[in-house]
Design an enzyme around this catalytic site. Structure first.
Site, PDB file in Angstrom:
ATOM      1  N   ASN A   9       7.593  -3.146  -5.810  1.00 41.55           N
ATOM      2  CA  ASN A   9       7.195  -4.068  -5.144  1.00 41.55           C
ATOM      3  C   ASN A   9       6.750  -5.079  -6.204  1.00 41.55           C
ATOM      4  O   ASN A   9       5.600  -5.003  -6.383  1.00 41.55           O
ATOM      5  CB  ASN A   9       6.817  -4.028  -3.744  1.00 41.55           C
ATOM      6  CG  ASN A   9       6.128  -5.472  -3.102  1.00 41.55           C
ATOM      7  OD1 ASN A   9       6.810  -6.284  -3.558  1.00 41.55           O
ATOM      8  ND2 ASN A   9       5.352  -5.562  -2.245  1.00 41.55           N
ATOM      9  N   LYS A  11       6.058  -8.076  -6.065  1.00 36.60           N
ATOM     10  CA  LYS A  11       5.360  -9.184  -5.399  1.00 36.60           C
ATOM     11  C   LYS A  11       5.453 -10.666  -6.157  1.00 36.60           C
ATOM     12  O   LYS A  11       6.667 -10.923  -6.734  1.00 36.60           O
ATOM     13  CB  LYS A  11       3.858  -8.854  -5.440  1.00 36.60           C
ATOM     14  CG  LYS A  11       3.656  -7.599  -4.741  1.00 36.60           C
ATOM     15  CD  LYS A  11       2.456  -7.135  -4.294  1.00 36.60           C
ATOM     16  CE  LYS A  11       2.056  -5.920  -3.626  1.00 36.60           C
ATOM     17  NZ  LYS A  11       0.858  -5.345  -3.233  1.00 36.60           N
ATOM     18  N   HIS A  96       5.727  -6.627   5.157  1.00 30.90           N
ATOM     19  CA  HIS A  96       4.630  -6.404   4.521  1.00 30.90           C
ATOM     20  C   HIS A  96       3.405  -6.559   4.861  1.00 30.90           C
ATOM     21  O   HIS A  96       3.458  -7.843   5.183  1.00 30.90           O
ATOM     22  CB  HIS A  96       5.074  -6.724   2.747  1.00 30.90           C
ATOM     23  CG  HIS A  96       4.102  -6.132   1.971  1.00 30.90           C
ATOM     24  ND1 HIS A  96       2.753  -6.610   1.884  1.00 30.90           N
ATOM     25  CD2 HIS A  96       4.082  -5.137   1.027  1.00 30.90           C
ATOM     26  CE1 HIS A  96       2.233  -6.010   0.977  1.00 30.90           C
ATOM     27  NE2 HIS A  96       3.162  -4.880   0.462  1.00 30.90           N
ATOM     28  N   GLU A  98       0.911  -8.190   3.421  1.00 33.03           N
ATOM     29  CA  GLU A  98       0.700  -9.533   2.996  1.00 33.03           C
ATOM     30  C   GLU A  98       1.385 -10.506   3.662  1.00 33.03           C
ATOM     31  O   GLU A  98       0.973 -11.688   3.855  1.00 33.03           O
ATOM     32  CB  GLU A  98       0.791  -9.612   1.280  1.00 33.03           C
ATOM     33  CG  GLU A  98      -0.019  -8.808   0.494  1.00 33.03           C
ATOM     34  CD  GLU A  98       0.417  -8.165  -0.668  1.00 33.03           C
ATOM     35  OE1 GLU A  98       1.359  -8.436  -1.420  1.00 33.03           O
ATOM     36  OE2 GLU A  98      -0.303  -7.146  -1.250  1.00 33.03           O
ATOM     37  N   GLU A 168       1.706   1.760   4.771  1.00 32.16           N
ATOM     38  CA  GLU A 168       0.865   0.999   3.908  1.00 32.16           C
ATOM     39  C   GLU A 168      -0.235   0.808   4.424  1.00 32.16           C
ATOM     40  O   GLU A 168      -0.467  -0.458   5.073  1.00 32.16           O
ATOM     41  CB  GLU A 168       1.526  -0.045   3.440  1.00 32.16           C
ATOM     42  CG  GLU A 168       2.746   0.196   2.428  1.00 32.16           C
ATOM     43  CD  GLU A 168       3.079  -0.966   1.568  1.00 32.16           C
ATOM     44  OE1 GLU A 168       3.208  -0.415   0.352  1.00 32.16           O
ATOM     45  OE2 GLU A 168       3.009  -2.014   1.975  1.00 32.16           O
ATOM     46  N   GLY A 174      -3.604  -2.611  -3.327  1.00 30.99           N
ATOM     47  CA  GLY A 174      -4.232  -3.304  -4.535  1.00 30.99           C
ATOM     48  C   GLY A 174      -5.662  -3.089  -4.612  1.00 30.99           C
ATOM     49  O   GLY A 174      -6.261  -4.080  -5.157  1.00 30.99           O
ATOM     50  N   SER A 214      -1.993   1.413  -3.783  1.00 31.54           N
ATOM     51  CA  SER A 214      -2.775   1.986  -4.972  1.00 31.54           C
ATOM     52  C   SER A 214      -1.865   3.207  -5.427  1.00 31.54           C
ATOM     53  O   SER A 214      -2.847   3.989  -5.842  1.00 31.54           O
ATOM     54  CB  SER A 214      -4.189   2.168  -4.687  1.00 31.54           C
ATOM     55  OG  SER A 214      -4.662   0.721  -4.196  1.00 31.54           O
TER      56      SER A 214
HETATM   57  P1  PGA Z   1      -0.366  -1.755  -4.545  1.00 28.00           P
HETATM   58  O1  PGA Z   1       0.571  -2.621  -3.506  1.00 28.00           O
HETATM   59  O2  PGA Z   1       0.546  -0.442  -5.067  1.00 28.00           O
HETATM   60  O3  PGA Z   1      -0.699  -2.629  -5.683  1.00 28.00           O
HETATM   61  O4  PGA Z   1      -1.539  -1.317  -3.703  1.00 28.00           O
HETATM   62  C1  PGA Z   1       1.537  -1.609  -2.660  1.00 28.00           C
HETATM   63  C2  PGA Z   1       2.271  -2.712  -1.641  1.00 28.00           C
HETATM   64  O5  PGA Z   1       1.603  -3.469  -1.428  1.00 28.00           O
HETATM   65  O6  PGA Z   1       3.305  -2.438  -1.621  1.00 28.00           O
END
Ligand code: PGA
Length: 256
Positions: A9, A11, A96, A98, A168, A174, A214
């Site tokens: 992803n 982003k 997601h 976010e 998640e 992140g 992460s």
């Molecule tokens: P990250 O993001 O690996 O940077 O923690 C995962 C995601 O948001 O799908």
């Protein structure tokens, strides 16, 4: 036997020129590993065509990071599911955290997007997960159960073949903080049970459940080694071709 799915992803990173470069590094590094693992790249919409050209014929799948539920009309700024298909996408990420946190998306809107994406023929990754506050107050099970109930209950048994769940935990995205393999496995088992209650045990056994938050080369093998962890949704580490390839490699060699 569920084939692991490793999805990147990207982003809000990588316009077309950067995306082309990253996709090329991943494609070239992946030689020979596609037999054991499914790989999916989800760049920003504006870079879909560029990445699509690079991955064409490689077996790497292409996906978007979201989709709107209407197919056309006066909806400035939105992208419709048939348009994603026309742009070469086979997949889309939905719900997601976010999107939920910063853009006000709800379980109900995830359900509408999911119906539209499936109707257009897309495969979907539907994300669920609790915040830190929810985990600390013991609400994880209730939160993910509600997300599944309100987001996915309109599916019929056949639809599940094109749905992948992604657990998640919001506090792990992140942040560099990962769920322990035991924490991940506990929620993944719960999610499989929830799928079983809706679609039957056979479908639940076939449904892939990715972990996200992460994921890095250093923690991928232990997470992917859990019985109900069927891949990873990777954010930060997917922007580095060698890190992403190392996660694919971990998925290829780790028996679940
Ligand atoms: P990250 O993001 O690996 O940077 O923690 C995962 C995601 O948001 O799908």
């Amino acid at each position: 036997m569920r084939r692991p799915l490793i999805a990147g992803n990207w982003k809000l990173h990588c316009g077309p020129s950067e995306a082309r470069k990253l996709a090329l590094e991943i494609r070239n590094g992946l030689m020979g590993r596609r037999d054991a693992v499914d790989v999916l790249l989800c760049p920003p919409c504006v870079s879909l065509a560029a990445v699509g050209e690079i991955v064409q014929g490689s077996g790497i799948a292409l996906g978007a990071q979201n989709v709107f539920w209407e197919t056309s009309g006066a909806w400035t700024g939105e992208v419709a599911a048939p348009m994603l298909v026309d742009a070469g996408c086979g997949w889309v990420i939905l719900g997601h955290s976010e999107r939920r946190q910063h853009f006000g998306e709800s379980n109900a809107s995830v359900a509408r997007r999911l119906r539209a994406a499936l109707a257009a023929g897309l495969e979907c990754i539907v994300c669920v997960g609790e915040t830190l506050e929810e985990r600390e107050s013991g609400a994880t099970e209730r939160v993910v159960t509600t997300q599944v109930r309100e987001g996915l209950d309109a599916l019929d048994a056949g639809d599940w073949a094109r749905v992948t769940l992604a657990y998640e935990p919001v506090w792990a995205i992140g942040t560099g903080r990962t769920a322990t393999p035991e924490q991940a496995q506990e929620v993944h088992a719960l999610l499989r049970d929830l799928v079983g209650q809706r679609a039957g045990a056979g479908v639940a056994q076939q449904t892939r459940i990715q972990y996200g938050g992460s994921v890095k080369p250093a923690n991928a093998a232990t997470l992917l080694g859990q019985a109900d962890v069927d891949g990873a949704l990777v954010g930060g580490a997917s922007l580095d071709a060698s890190a992403f390839l190392a996660i694919v490699e971990a998925a290829a060699v780790t028996p679940a």
